[in-house]
Design an enzyme around this catalytic site. Structure first.
Site: not given
Ligand code: KIV
Length: 271
Positions: A90, A122, A189
């Site tokens: 990440d 993201e 998610e």
């Protein structure tokens, strides 16, 4: 001549083939050498060195505080523990949002210093330029849509995302943009299962769901949640596969008892 182990490694191509062949993809988070060794040895397809390390390893309330160097430390430890799975690292908050040059520099630092195989970050349309730039530098990118915890202060809550038509439409568009930009997979998610199904069917690259239902091409959970290490977090989507908290507490209590009662160490446990 040294005897080498024959190990078939998972690559981004393997994942594409798995989707095409209808085989579900398994992914779990890990943040250290010992658990990475267990999880990889058990046969997982992907280990995500998630910025959830900020919560479960460092005890922060959100994923925002973890730094690039801290993520690199976790990823280095994980990479030393694996033989077979794909490692995704990440990119933490603040290391890619400013512009695509900064995003590329962060991704290169992760790849150079960790030995990981790919990065994840993201966002949709707003990060597409960064996805393109990083992918053109030869670094595989996994996207992340729906509930994006680095934006928690914008959302104000961790509830299900994209329940409304306009947000669902944006998510579908973002998923296609990420695929076109070269992402090799996308985490979805906490979004409605029907939306995740529609998105998964619209893409040739795999979707990996967390709280996004059974029609995603794969599933991911945070290791500490599924092993029951962290027992306070109990969302509906979480299946707890063990109660490591209970096991560890009982073992530590027994150890304390044995030390206090002078049962440990005994004659066989000394030199
Ligand atoms: O950081 C993380 O653990 C994640 C998963 C929840 C997908 O991004």
């Amino acid at each position: 001549m040294s005897v080498q182990k024959e190990i078939k490694k998972i690559t981004t191509n393997t994942l594409l083939k798995m989707k095409a062949g209808g085989e579900k993809i398994s992914m779990l988070t890990a943040y250290d050498f010992s658990f990475a060794k267990i999880i990889d040895g058990a046969g997982i397809d992907i280990i995500l060195v998630g910025d959830s390390a900020s919560n479960v390893m460092a005890g922060h309330e959100t994923t925002l505080p973890i730094t690039l160097d801290q993520m690199i430390y976790h990823a280095q430890s994980v990479v030393r523990g694996i033989d077979r799975c794909l490692v995704v690292v990440d990119m933490p908050f603040g290391t890619y949002q400013s512009n695509s040059e900064i995003a590329l520099a962060s991704a290169i630092k992760i790849m150079k210093e960790t030995g990981g195989h790919s990065v994840k970050f993201e966002g949709g349309e707003e990060v597409v330029d960064s996805v393109k730039k990083i992918v053109s530098a030869g670094i595989p990118v996994m996207g992340h849509l729906g509930l994006t915890p680095q934006s928690i202060y914008k959302f104000g809550t961790y509830t299900v995302r994209a329940k409304e038509e306009d947000e669902a439409e944006k998510l579908k568009k973002d998923a296609l943009l990420l695929q076109k930009a070269g992402a090799f997979a996308i985490v979805l998610e906490k979004i409605p299962a029907a939306l995740a199904k529609e998105v998964s069917e619209s893409l040739t690259i795999p979707t990996i769901g967390i709280g996004a239902g059974q029609d995603c091409d794969g599933q991911v959970l945070v290791m500490h949640d599924m092993l029951g290490i962290n027992t306070e977090f109990k969302p509906r989507f979480l299946r707890q596969y063990a109660n490591v908290n209970e096991l560890a507490t009982a073992a530590v209590q027994q150890y304390i008892k044995d030390v206090k009662s002078k049962d440990f160490p005994n004659k066989e446990e000394q030199y």
